[in-house]
Design a protein around this motif. Structure first.
Motif: not given
Lengths: 362, 362
Positions: A26-31
């Motif tokens: 969730q730290c990576f995917i939204p970005h």
């Protein structure tokens, strides 16, 4: 996990600071907006963290490529940068591609500049793996490479989509590199945050011993401080220069000793003390500020004396070629109170000579 | 002299368009903030215009350096770019330095990218010396270099401080290169300015014969048209793509024939006719639009037929690797009226094949 929002209008982005973030999708995917992701890392970091991060991104359905660069400042140049472009073009990466910088400052600076330049700009995410890069590269948007005739002379101001600072990775960092990062942390206290300086005086042992809470707080507070300074001066015309406290002295040491013999943070630590010493001699700050800074730097296992073999003349010659002095008159970042730095070209040469003597001989 | 202001907020700048501007200090001096100026040009342009421009800048009191690059698209790469950085660093140019790009598109693109990257950004002034670069590079902020695996793949969006378009220099331009520039001028009429297209139908002989007033008007109107399109889409996400009318077909021709055998503008001329032909077959525009465009391009001594030795399959293969097609589905710029272009992936393959046949055989 703490989230710090860096507010730069349409170029705003979050910094996530916590533990075990490298495996937190969730730290990576939204970005990541497209389907193509390229991780850029180096030979030292790849064996430690490339596999779990690759797994995370492949499991999430992205097309993944990786570039493993040679490690070290000596490779931070246009030729190495081209290895990233070779991979991106060879894999037909498009403008929706996202680069992920997994490594310290060198990897971050090069990946950021590659992202700024590839097809005139693609997204990138920074995953700093050293304390220095967590507190120094997370905020400010500076990217670039060195040229044979100067450090960081080719680059761009370019902001990431997100920074993911996972303090868990600091456990694998050599203590000397951890200390070098702490030097920059202490810098924020000195230049703009006296309260944080006092917190560090009380908590330096916890930071050095790997206490996650203390490390997270150090990174959060440093990034907040830097963001505040940068927000006032995004493209570096004025106040941002206080971030260079100790750097003009420090660069002279790095150059004289050969890069890598003194780590950047070590040279900055000694350089900051020199700036404070000069400030004391000018009557700007009490000698107790110098003594407290010296005590804190020593507790962080950082050097507080300049090299015995550097003469004053050598120092002065090297300081005059520092990038910040290209304009002409030598300008220095000095202190007018604990937690308050300023930039000036107004100092007596004789006092500077006294500072150089004192730094060498104590 | 006409002045056209390109309105991009704090990055706004003027385009000066007229005669004998290369010796007009008032076009240059207000846009140079520091003392250091570096003219970047090439081996072909240097003997023609470097001396008078150098004299002007030296007389005005600037510290002047010059870089003379090898001529041609083959040298538009990171290695040649580094020649500019070598000179700037060797001469200790600082962040207040100004670069002046004296040349055509290649010099402008490379100098602009050097300016964008040197110390993370210095000022630059564009002095285009071809009609193509006056109408194509004056607006839009695209800078960059080629990579072995693709054209213009490395670069930045970066705006100049001013553009100085002196049509007097067009007198030394080979007629084939003048015509190649006229192809892009005609493009603006086709994609967004029917009135200008009609003006060109009446004035093409004057433009081709070197009439300064007609050439100035052509540059002004083209830059106005381009500025209008770019203002709506500075970083190239949508509508700006109509500027590529004819370019996907044209790039296929350039690639198949080897760069330089067909000039870019020549390939675009033929490519635009192919796009109009396909638009006619789809029932979007009348056949008379095609006929008028063909007549105008012929009057400008531009090719209107694709190479005899290019098969449809070769065309289609090369079009699919065009940069704009990296995303997947092939998108084309087509026409829905004279002076009105649009971008679409919606066209029948069979009609595209008919267009390819027609372009080759008439």
């Amino acid at each position: 996990m703490k989230t710090l929002q860096v507010d730069l209008g349409e170029r705003s982005y979050p910094i996530y600071i916590g533990e075990q973030l490298l495996t937190d999708a969730q730290c990576f995917i939204p970005h990541i907006k497209g389907k193509q992701v390229c991780i850029v890392t180096n030979e030292t970091i790849a064996p430690l963290y490339l596999q779990p991060l690759s797994d995370l991104l492949i499991d999430a359905g992205f097309t993944l490529e990786t570039v493993v660069l040679p490690d070290g400042e000596a490779h931070k140049n246009l030729d190495t940068l081209n290895l990233i472009f070779d991979k991106l073009l060879g894999s037909r990466f498009n403008r929706q591609a996202t680069l992920v910088a997994l490594g310290g400052g060198v990897v971050g600076d090069m990946t950021g500049f590659a992202a700024a330049s590839y097809q005139r700009g693609v997204n990138f995410i920074q995953v700093p793996t050293t304390l220095l890069s967590m507190v120094d590269s997370s905020v400010g948007g500076k990217t670039g490479v060195n040229h044979a005739l100067g450090k960081n002379m080719i680059g761009a101001f370019y902001q990431p989509q997100a920074v993911i600072a996972d303090v868990s990775v600091l456990r694998s960092l050599p203590v000397r590199e951890l200390a070098a990062g702490v030097a920059e942390v202490i810098k924020y206290g000195l230049i703009c945050d006296a309260e944080f300086f006092e917190w560090l005086e009380d908590n330096i042992a916890a930071v050095m011993s790997g206490d996650a809470r203390a490390q997270i707080y150090s990174v959060v507070r440093s990034c907040e401080d830097k963001a505040r300074v940068v927000a006032a001066d995004e493209r570096e015309g004025g106040i941002r220069a206080i971030l260079n406290l100790g750097h003009t002295f420090g660069h002279a040491i790095e150059t004289a000793q050969g890069y890598g013999n003194w780590l950047h943070g070590e040279a900055v630590a000694t350089g900051m003390l020199m700036a404070i010493d000069l400030s004391c001699r000018m009557g700007k700050v009490e000698r107790t500020v110098y003594e407290r800074a010296e005590r804190l730097l020593k507790a962080a296992e950082l050097p507080t004396r300049s090299p015995k073999d550097m003469s004053n003349d050598q120092f002065l010659a090297l300081m005059a070629v520092d990038k910040k002095a290209l304009d002409g008159g030598l300008r220095l970042v000095l202190m007018e109170a604990l937690g308050q730095a300023y930039v000036t070209a107004d100092f007596a040469h004789s006092l500077l000579e006294q500072t150089l003597d004192h730094a060498r001989n104590g």
